[in-house]
Design an enzyme around this catalytic site. Structure first.
Site, short mmCIF file in Angstrom:
data_model
loop_
_atom_site.label_atom_id
_atom_site.label_comp_id
_atom_site.label_asym_id
_atom_site.label_seq_id
_atom_site.Cartn_x
_atom_site.Cartn_y
_atom_site.Cartn_z
N GLU A 16 38.33 36.38 42.06
CA GLU A 16 39.62 36.31 43.00
C GLU A 16 40.75 36.98 42.55
OE1 GLU A 16 41.47 32.20 44.91
OE2 GLU A 16 39.75 31.92 43.42
N ASP A 17 41.14 36.95 41.09
CA ASP A 17 42.49 36.90 40.57
C ASP A 17 42.72 38.32 39.97
OD1 ASP A 17 43.32 34.68 41.80
OD2 ASP A 17 42.79 33.52 40.08
#
Length: 735
Positions: A99-100
């Protein structure tokens, strides 16, 4: 999630990573120490995952200013403390990378395999959940969460560990964020941990959430707990010593732990039960961990011999585990200091499951698998989740699915599915009858059976969260008085009472109509021929709102039909010849009223002689009770002969339904097992035993009275024959 700095990796993430163990930071060294149950090759995988994660998260920091990689390492350490397998720990270290960071699922698959990649991907989906509160929670996110959990339960374990570390470091957040995160922790994540049997994580989430949401209340309670009176501490030690001494004398190897209440449990109990702090704290709690199930029951006898038990407070969760797989014996004892003593007894394996829940499945995999058997936390969690996932196909909308999930997280209510996928909310312990009335009053009134998840069950069956219930109805069916013994919802109770009252009234009106019509026929009249004005005058004089009320009063014995007929058939001022009313009664009683068994609201059966179908019977018109049925050989019949105007000729219909009470006087040899043999013979004859009592007893002979239920005289004779054949039985007679 914390705001992150965008980042491009400085090296190729597909290259093999070799990490020097001596160059690891302190938090990774601590993780390796906690994960000491893994072998060296598995710990090497942890180091590779850390290197990959640290490279991917380079330049990113948390709200506290720490490097971001410290968070996933801490999450992995929480899971290592639970004894989770290496795949879960690897996924925990990498759970924020997809996600990051620039890392992809394919990169993780190439480095650690598809299982770890799928776990990371599942947690990534969960990270997108945004909870505000129970009412406003995003329904579609709940659906995705349950679907992810159904594929692999370790997804939710990683998410719970992630939330736990976030709660431990909540101080870096602003006050508004702390309040929001604490509330969703108490309302969503702690209940999920509890539902999965993870007591240690649940307890810490609750305490941290309470501290953040109500800091002053938490501080006050924590201070009061620390300032526990010396007298109480001495009492704890004395009780513990007494229990330990008694267990040691019985040579029971055990661990005895005194349990201390948390601020959150004290707070919720004070609010829920309206108790003061002193009342809540005035309870001593102990846990006794033993080797085997047999030892648990043995130790239960020991503690009951040490302190007297409260008989209404014993629960056997070993024989009947909780929905999340929890097993223990619970008992409450009278303490020596006037305070109750709460004691839990369980085996080491049960203690592991009670503390770690489904995580115990992966803990200590080299030894015994804690998931063995249908009652394990692992199998029960999968059953719960798979049931929810299966039901979501019928739910129709995400909102309905959300309501179904909320049921198990907030168990004061039971949420159930109708065949069409509608969700109904009912109180805990609701039965199929409660569900039927929740659907519609007419469905409840005509219910005869139920199907729960496709299985045919009796109407008194208690329903569990998430079950799909279908009610089977018949137009001829009516509510039974016995339903009032087990329904729990106010709607069902009110509707049943109303319908029973209506049914009783209708039966009374029909019977009263027949009785009055016969009495009028004997006088050369009928209800149709009674002038309307005369009927209205009689009803007004007797303060009856309608004719039906008069007819019901006749059936219930409050008005004699012959006397009412005499008045209605006479012209105003007319004098009938002497004995007309008596002849009306005599003529009226020439035709028998037949009993089918369905008229229980009007007919009652005398306890003095207990008539059953097949007996010669007579009816006695009793004020307020209607017609009381007696056997013709009843000793009380002679007394009733003094009031012949109240006699009603009755008989049995060709088809009689229902069970009827009967009583047997049985003489047996007074020896062990005699009572059990008689009870078994009665059951073998398909009869229910309502009550057993000793009428007389000495060293050789015992005389017992059995109150039983039978269908008719033939059934009663069959019961007597089976009992009489027993060698321990000296004599049987009907009372």
């Amino acid at each position: 999630m914390d705001p992150m700095t965008s980042f491009e990796p400085a090296c190729s993430l597909s290259e093999p990573l070799v990490v020097d163990a001596t160059a690891l930071p302190d938090d990774m060294l601590e993780l390796e120490r906690v994960a000491g149950y893994l072998d060296e090759s598995q710990r090497a995988l942890l180091r590779r995952a850390w290197a990959m994660g640290a490279t991917a998260h380079a330049g990113q920091v948390r709200s506290s200013g720490e490097p971001y990689i410290t968070h996933p390492v801490a999450v992995a350490r929480v899971l290592a403390e639970q004894g989770l397998d290496v795949e879960t720990l690897l996924a925990a270290i990498l759970h924020d990378t997809i996600e990051d960071t620039a890392l992809t699922r394919d990169d993780i698959t190439a480095a650690f395999g598809p299982t770890v990649a799928e776990l990371v991907d599942g947690v990534t989906k969960l990270d997108k959940l945004q909870f505000r509160d129970r009412q406003e929670a995003n329904a579609e996110s709940f659906r995705k969460m349950l679907l992810a959990m159904s594929r692999d339960l370790r997804v939710i374990l990683i998410k719970l560990a992630d939330r736990l570390h976030n709660m431990r470091t909540l101080g870096a957040k602003d006050p508004r964020s702390r309040q929001r995160i604490a509330r969703e922790t108490l309302e969503i994540y702690a209940p999920i941990a509890q539902r999965l049997g993870m007591n240690l994580i649940k307890a810490e989430l609750q305490d941290l959430g309470f501290r953040a949401l109500y800091p002053r209340r938490h501080a006050v309670l924590e201070k009061r707990i620390r300032a526990e009176p010396v007298v109480r501490r001495e009492a704890l030690v004395q009780i513990e010593a007494n229990l330990a001494q008694r267990l040691a004398k019985e040579k029971l190897k055990h661990r005895l732990i005194s349990r201390v209440k948390s601020p959150w449990s004290i707070y919720t109990k004070m609010r829920a039960e309206g108790k003061s702090f002193a009342q809540v704290m005035d309870v001593f709690g102990y846990r006794i961990v033993l080797r085997t199930v047999a030892d648990c029951y043995h130790a239960l006898g020991v503690v009951h011999a040490t302190y007297k038990p409260l008989d209404s407070r014993f629960r056997d969760f070993i024989a009947i585990p909780k929905a999340n797989g929890y097993q223990s014996l619970h008992t409450v004892l009278f303490g020596p200091y006037g305070s109750p003593i709460e004691v839990q007894l369980r085996t080491e394996e049960m203690d592991l499951i009670a503390e770690k829940g489904i995580a115990a499945h992966w803990a200590y995999k080299e030894g015994k698998d804690a998931s063995d058997g249908p009652n394990s936390a692992q199998s029960r969690a999968y059953n719960w989740i798979s049931g929810l996932v299966e039901s979501q196909h019928d739910a129709g909308s995400s909102l309905e699915f959300l309501e179904n999930v909320k049921v198990d997280l907030f168990p004061d209510e039971v949420y159930l599915f109708s065949p069409k996928g509608d969700i109904l909310s009912l109180p805990r312990n609701s039965t199929a009858v409660d569900f039927a009335y929740a659907v519609h009053t007419d469905v409840g009134n005509q219910a005869v059976a139920a199907r729960v998840d496709g299985r045919l069950v009796p109407l008194r069956t208690r329903l569990a969260n998430g079950e799909r219930v279908e009610i089977i109805t018949a137009k001829s069916s009516t509510p039974k008085p016995q339903w009032l013994e087990f329904v729990v919802s106010g709607k069902a109770r009110t509707a049943i009472r109303q319908q029973l009252k209506q049914i009783g009234h209708e039966d009374a009106v029909q019977l009263g109509h027949r009785m009055l019509d016969r009495a009028l026929e004997a006088l050369g009249s009928s209800l149709e021929r009674v002038p309307a004005a005369r009927m209205d005058d009689y009803l007004q004089e007797g303060k009856y709102p309608r004719l039906e009320a008069l007819l019901a009063d006749i059936a219930l014995g409050n008005k004699m039909p012959s006397k009412v007929a005499y008045i209605l058939a006479s012209e105003p001022g007319e004098q009938r010849e002497p004995g007309a009313a008596k002849r009306a009664h005599t003529a009226m009683t020439q035709e028998k009223i037949l009993i089918t068994g369905a008229e229980r609201g009007v007919f009652s059966f005398a306890n003095c002689c207990m008539p059953v179908p097949g007996d010669e019977i007579m009816g006695y018109h009793t004020a307020g009770k209607g017609i009381v049925v007696h056997r013709l050989d009843c000793p009380n019949v002679a007394e009733y002969r003094k009031s012949p105007d109240r006699w009603v000729p009755i008989g049995w219909d060709r088809t009689v339904t229902g069970d009827f009470s009967a009583a047997l006087r049985i003489e047996v040899d007074n020896r062990p097992g005699a009572l059990a043999q008689v009870a078994a013979a009665i059951a073998d004859a398909q009869s229910n035993i309502d009550r057993v009592e000793y009428l007389d007893r000495d060293t050789n002979i015992a005389i017992l009275r059995f109150s039983i239920e039978v269908r008719d005289r033939r059934h009663l004779a069959d019961v007597i024959r089976k009992v009489r054949r027993l060698s321990v039985v000296l004599g049987v007679q009907r009372i």
